[in-house]
Design a protein around this motif. Structure first.
Motif, mmCIF file in Angstrom:
data_model
loop_
_atom_site.group_PDB
_atom_site.id
_atom_site.type_symbol
_atom_site.label_atom_id
_atom_site.label_comp_id
_atom_site.label_asym_id
_atom_site.label_seq_id
_atom_site.Cartn_x
_atom_site.Cartn_y
_atom_site.Cartn_z
ATOM 1 N N PHE A 274 26.256 41.769 39.604
ATOM 2 C CA PHE A 274 27.322 41.271 40.476
ATOM 3 C C PHE A 274 28.708 41.387 39.852
ATOM 4 O O PHE A 274 29.675 40.824 40.373
ATOM 5 N N ALA A 275 28.805 42.105 38.722
ATOM 6 C CA ALA A 275 30.086 42.357 38.050
ATOM 7 C C ALA A 275 30.829 41.070 37.715
ATOM 8 O O ALA A 275 32.058 40.995 37.820
ATOM 9 N N GLU A 276 30.081 40.030 37.307
ATOM 10 C CA GLU A 276 30.686 38.754 36.903
ATOM 11 C C GLU A 276 30.873 38.745 35.393
ATOM 12 O O GLU A 276 29.900 38.849 34.633
ATOM 13 N N ASN A 277 32.102 38.624 34.950
ATOM 14 C CA ASN A 277 32.373 38.615 33.517
ATOM 15 C C ASN A 277 32.041 37.256 32.907
ATOM 16 O O ASN A 277 32.283 36.214 33.522
ATOM 17 N N PRO A 278 31.476 37.247 31.707
ATOM 18 C CA PRO A 278 31.181 35.969 31.037
ATOM 19 C C PRO A 278 32.442 35.143 30.850
ATOM 20 O O PRO A 278 33.519 35.682 30.570
ATOM 21 N N ASP A 279 32.330 33.838 31.012
ATOM 22 C CA ASP A 279 33.467 32.925 30.896
ATOM 23 C C ASP A 279 33.222 31.970 29.734
ATOM 24 O O ASP A 279 32.231 31.231 29.729
ATOM 25 N N LEU A 280 34.113 31.981 28.738
ATOM 26 C CA LEU A 280 33.930 31.176 27.535
ATOM 27 C C LEU A 280 33.927 29.684 27.853
ATOM 28 O O LEU A 280 33.089 28.934 27.346
ATOM 29 N N LEU A 281 34.862 29.221 28.705
ATOM 30 C CA LEU A 281 34.953 27.799 29.004
ATOM 31 C C LEU A 281 33.711 27.298 29.748
ATOM 32 O O LEU A 281 33.266 26.166 29.540
ATOM 33 N N THR A 282 33.151 28.146 30.597
ATOM 34 C CA THR A 282 31.898 27.762 31.267
ATOM 35 C C THR A 282 30.797 27.558 30.243
ATOM 36 O O THR A 282 30.022 26.601 30.323
ATOM 37 N N GLY A 283 30.724 28.463 29.262
ATOM 38 C CA GLY A 283 29.718 28.320 28.212
ATOM 39 C C GLY A 283 29.917 27.056 27.392
ATOM 40 O O GLY A 283 28.954 26.344 27.078
ATOM 41 N N ILE A 284 31.169 26.753 27.054
ATOM 42 C CA ILE A 284 31.462 25.541 26.281
ATOM 43 C C ILE A 284 31.105 24.292 27.090
ATOM 44 O O ILE A 284 30.469 23.366 26.596
ATOM 45 N N GLY A 285 31.524 24.275 28.368
ATOM 46 C CA GLY A 285 31.216 23.119 29.216
ATOM 47 C C GLY A 285 29.732 22.917 29.391
ATOM 48 O O GLY A 285 29.233 21.784 29.323
ATOM 49 N N ALA A 286 28.997 24.009 29.600
ATOM 50 C CA ALA A 286 27.550 23.903 29.764
ATOM 51 C C ALA A 286 26.893 23.381 28.482
ATOM 52 O O ALA A 286 25.957 22.580 28.528
ATOM 53 N N ALA A 287 27.387 23.849 27.334
ATOM 54 C CA ALA A 287 26.837 23.383 26.056
ATOM 55 C C ALA A 287 27.090 21.883 25.865
ATOM 56 O O ALA A 287 26.214 21.152 25.380
#
Length: 316
Positions: A274-287
């Motif tokens: 789906f051509a969605e680029n990884p998002d650093l803040l999403t990863g941090i929030g999820a962690a």
């Protein structure tokens, strides 16, 4: 052809024997990884189908697949296995599940897969919150601190004030709340009813709830869609079975951290398909969300173990 079939069956039997010989925690970890892969695949297939079907159709298809896949269990045990004194609880539970799944499918159709996955990690936090508020369980300062930190992680993903608060994000939070209430009700139902019975009632009543809205908002189903619909049902059922088996053979404190693998799996699928680029803040929030949920789970397990080690009170 017969020889090939026997040879492959022998290999499969040996592989199962090797797997069963592994320690329980190792098998639990492998089952959890299996579950997270299938959950990520479910999210991706729902996203793919959402361009052709309404949310009402997708939820109906998912529920109907569940009823069909569990038909062998019902046939083997007979209709009498569905007898219950808690039909009202099942009805409320299935209504929450149906509403939560509608919101989740809507979110999957409108948000990046990684955002949906990250925000869904808030469900255990809402479960703890509702257990405290509804069932009256106590909560110390550490528990409240972990809850606050977890919800701060959700704010990192949503970023209110820095980006527009989307309906999809609100939908995921609504799904987490609904699933948390379902988890609370499961604690009560599981005392008298089997897990298969609880799951089957969910699928059955959600199918009944969803049939009329699905017909009303119906889009044409073509032959190529059927393969994807069946795939959605299969991977979703496999994901559920993986979670159940992981917790059955391994300690929750050991296997649950591997549930976080759902995020990188969905990031990869979102990027490739789906051509969605990884998002650093999403990863941090999820962690942050997952870490606080895991801390609460570990602390509750430690407190229960400490309580079980206490000597029984003297007879009076």
């Amino acid at each position: 052809m017969v020889y090939w079939g026997r040879r492959e069956m022998t290999r499969l039997t040996r592989a199962i024997s090797v797997f069963e010989a592994l320690p329980g925690s190792t098998r639990g970890i492998l089952w959890m990884i299996f579950a997270t892969c299938n959950y990520a695949a479910t999210y991706a297939i729902v996203r793919h189908l959402s361009s052709d079907f309404t949310v009402f159709q997708l939820v109906f298809f998912r529920s109907l697949c569940g009823v069909v896949f569990m038909a062998p269990w019902l046939i083997r045990n007979g209709a009498g296995v569905l007898k219950t004194n808690h039909f009202g609880s099942y009805a409320v539970r299935s209504t929450l599940n149906y509403g939560g799944m509608l919101l989740l499918v809507f979110a999957l159709a409108t948000l990046p897969l990684q955002d949906v996955t990250g925000l869904m990690f808030t469900s255990p936090l809402f479960t703890v919150l509702f257990v405290v508020l509804i069932l009256g369980e106590g909560a110390g300062p550490r528990r409240w601190a972990a809850l606050i930190i977890g919800f701060m992680g959700a704010m990192i993903i949503i970023r209110p004030g820095f980006q527009e608060l989307s309906l999809g994000a609100i939908g995921v939070i609504g799904t987490s709340c609904a699933y948390a209430l379902i988890n609370v009700s499961t604690k009560k139902l599981a005392k008298t009813d089997s897990s298969n019975k609880i799951v089957y009632y969910d699928f059955l009543l959600m199918t009944a709830l969803g049939v009329l809205p699905a017909i009303w908002f119906w889009n044409e189903v073509r032959l190529e869609h059927i393969v994807w619909i069946l795939a959605m049902g299969v991977v979703s059922a496999l994901a559920r079975q993986g979670i159940i088996r992981a917790l059955a053979v391994g300690e929750a404190s050991v296997v649950m951290p591997f549930n976080f693998l759902k995020l990188p799996f969905t990031v990869c699928l979102g990027f490739v398909f789906f051509a969605e680029n990884p998002d650093l803040l999403t990863g941090i929030g999820a962690a942050v969300i997952f870490g606080s949920s895991y801390y609460i789970a570990r602390r509750e397990a430690a407190l229960k173990a400490r309580e079980s080690d206490k000597p029984p009170p003297p007879n009076v």
